[in-house]
Structure formats: structure tokens, C-alpha cells
Design an enzyme around this catalytic site. Structure first.
Site, PDB file in Angstrom:
ATOM      1  N   HIS A  59      39.856  39.689  36.010  1.00 36.59           N
ATOM      2  CA  HIS A  59      40.222  38.571  36.890  1.00 36.59           C
ATOM      3  C   HIS A  59      41.253  37.661  36.199  1.00 36.59           C
ATOM      4  CE1 HIS A  59      35.877  39.255  38.188  1.00 36.59           C
ATOM      5  NE2 HIS A  59      36.523  39.402  39.320  1.00 36.59           N
ATOM      6  N   ASP A  89      39.398  48.140  42.258  1.00 32.34           N
ATOM      7  CA  ASP A  89      38.901  48.317  43.630  1.00 32.34           C
ATOM      8  C   ASP A  89      40.038  48.935  44.441  1.00 32.34           C
ATOM      9  OD1 ASP A  89      36.259  47.102  43.298  1.00 32.34           O
ATOM     10  OD2 ASP A  89      37.398  45.299  42.858  1.00 32.34           O
TER      11      ASP A  89
HETATM   12  O1  PAF Z   1      36.878  42.119  45.008  1.00 35.26           O
HETATM   13  C1  PAF Z   1      36.139  41.142  45.248  1.00 35.26           C
HETATM   14  O2  PAF Z   1      35.658  40.443  44.355  1.00 35.26           O
HETATM   15  C2  PAF Z   1      35.815  40.806  46.697  1.00 35.26           C
HETATM   16  O3  PAF Z   1      35.702  41.957  47.480  1.00 35.26           O
HETATM   17  C3  PAF Z   1      36.821  39.813  47.324  1.00 35.26           C
HETATM   18  C4  PAF Z   1      38.211  40.422  47.418  1.00 35.26           C
HETATM   19  C5  PAF Z   1      36.876  38.534  46.499  1.00 35.26           C
HETATM   20  C6  PAF Z   1      36.379  39.448  48.740  1.00 35.26           C
HETATM   21  O4  PAF Z   1      35.131  38.839  48.751  1.00 35.26           O
END
Ligand code: PAF
Length: 282
Positions: free
Chosen positions: A33, A151
């Protein structure tokens, strides 16, 4: 870093930005992140992140209640990474009424792979992401939203959503961040016991082995290679949902000779109570 909770406060805080760069998260932040947050600073004039554990994307039997919530540590990490604004709505801020209007992604993309094993998951993701995009980018001349390639199916579906709804922003992606042994970083890695953590690297290794075996093959040989990869993981005590090779652009099975095609090996498997996903472009 400014922290806001309502869409009204968010829009006011972004008023001076011409080009917000946005990282959506569910918190419990890791290096993956934070790399996106740093990348965001090169992408726009104002870096905004969100933390919201989105109930709509969890099935009733899934881990919504136990999903790790580490707000104080996340705030500190975002500050250190140079984030300017954090949107951290309560459920009642983002969904003041039951969210009965949903964004329904194309089943050809959203009902396969993750969507096959987590029905409705991508509808929940698209609904919250669409709403976050409206809150952040509406009225802006430019915008960028950044998603991790970990993802893989999610970032592809969101790209398609942005294109089909002609949303006024672009999607950028960041590379999957890994531990030194190769395990992809994920908030759910925290559920693993020490012995499961040691075993977890078998998933990226299985994808690597599948990609290597597939490279020189013809598509007709893939089902057997995929079945072998699945059996090898099951023999180590995993419950594997899928290990498969797909075309990067649409996640459909490839055709013909695989050499030279833009492919991705994707996998999802459960180790004890922890479901892990990973992928490898090749
Ligand atoms: O990847 C994630 O953490 C979630 O799917 C997101 C994109 C924040 C949506 O809730």
C-alpha cells in the site's frame, strides 16, 4: 496529513486539487500500500488515501468482522509515506442508506476465478470504488487511482469500469511487493501461524513452476499442467481453488502456441483458515 470522515469534508479538502491521486485501501497497511502512496505522489498534485473495510464485498461466512483493523498504525504509516489526506468514513458516512444501487461488472470478467469462488465480490468492490471515485474525482479535470497488481483481476475489472463509464480519471498499477522469500504481501498473511507462514511461499513457487512449464507449450497442454500444479499444492496440505494461465488483457484461457503471448499465471488457495491469492505475469 488531514483526516476526514464524510464525503462533504473530503470534497472540501480536495477543492484546491486539479489532479488528485488516490489509493483505496481497507487498512492494515503494508509496504505494498505504501509503495502505491509514494507512487501517487508522482502521479498527481494531491495524494489521498482511503481506509474503509467494505462490508459489501464480504460474503456472510467471510472475515469482515475479524478483518485486521489497525487505524492508529495506518495513520502513522500514511503520514510517513507523505500522504496528504486520509478519507476514513464510518459505514454510516459512506452508506447513509442501505446501498441498494450496485455496480454490476461484466460477468465474463467478474464471475470467473475470484468471482467464481467469491460470488458477488466484484460487485461489492465496484460499488464502493465507483462511489469513492465519484466522491474524489467528480468535477476534476484529471485524476489517477492506483491499485496493486497483487489483486490482478480487481485492477482489470476497475480499468474496464472506468472505461465503460467514461470516468474522468486513469488507473495506474503498482508491482506486487514481496517478502524476501517471495510471499506476496497481504493483510491476510497476518492470519498465518508460523508453520503456515513458512509453507505459504509454496503458492508463488507453484505459479512460477506453472509459468515455466507453460512457456514452451501449446494451449491444449495447459489443462493438464494446471491440474498437476493443483495436485502438487493439495499434496502439501493446501485446499487450492484455482491455479491457471490466462491472457493478461481479458483473463480468458489462451489459444494456440503460448510463446510470445502476454500471459499471467493466477492462483488462489487456502492454507488452514487463510485464503491467499497471487499471480505472476510472464
Ligand atoms: O483491494 C482492496 O483493498 C479493496 O478491494 C478496495 C479496492 C479498497 C475496495 O474496498
Amino acid at each position: 496529513m488531514n483526516i476526514v470522515h464524510t464525503i462533504e469534508q473530503l470534497r472540501a479538502a480536495l477543492a484546491s486539487s486539479r489532479h488528485p491521486a488516490f489509493v483505496a485501501t481497507m487498512g492494515n497497511l503494508h509496504r505494498g500500500h505504501l509503495a502505491l502512496v509514494r507512487q501517487a505522489q508522482q502521479s498527481g498534485d494531491f495524494t489521498v488515501a482511503s481506509i474503509f473495510v467494505n462490508r459489501l464485498q464480504f460474503a456472510p461466512h467471510e472475515d469482515f468482522d475479524s478483518y485486521p483493523r489497525t487505524f492508529e498504525a495506518d495513520v502513522q504509516a500514511l503520514r510517513d509515506a507523505g500522504c496528504k489526506l486520509l478519507f476514513a468514513p464510518a459505514e454510516a458516512d459512506l452508506y447513509p442508506q442501505a446501498q441498494t444501487f450496485r455496480v454490476q461488472p461484466d460477468p465474463a470478467l467478474a464471475d470467473i476465478l475470484e468471482g467464481q469462488f467469491r460470488p458477488g465480490f466484484f460487485t461489492g468492490v465496484c460499488t464502493v470504488v465507483f462511489k469513492l471515485f465519484q466522491a474524489i474525482f467528480a468535477g476534476k479535470s484529471e485524476g489517477t487511482a492506483l491499485f496493486g497488481l497483487k489483486d490482478y483481476q480487481q485492477q482489470l475489472i476497475i480499468r474496464h469500469m472506468v472505461r465503460q463509464f467514461a470516468l474522468p480519471m486513469t488507473i495506474a498499477t503498482g508491482a506486487t511487493q514481496r517478502d524476501p522469500d517471495g510471499l506476496a504481501l497481504s493483510s491476510r498473511n497476518g492470519y498465518l501461524s508460523p508453520s503456515e507462514r513458512a509453507e505459504a511461499v509454496a503458492l508463488p513457487r507453484a505459479l512460477q513452476a506453472l509459468a515455466t512449464a507453460a512457456r514452451g507449450c501449446n494451449a491444449g497442454q495447459l489443462p493438464e499442467l494446471e491440474a498437476q500444479a493443483l495436485r502438487a499444492l493439495q499434496a502439501r496440505g493446501w485446499q487450492a481453488d484455482y491455479l491457471t494461465v490466462r491472457q493478461r488483457e481479458n483473463l480468458l484461457p489462451p489459444q494456440g502456441a503460448l510463446e510470445g503471448q502476454a500471459l499471467v499465471a493466477l492462483g488462489a488457495a487456502r492454507l488452514g483458515r487463510t485464503r491467499l491469492i497471487d499471480n505472476l505475469e510472464f
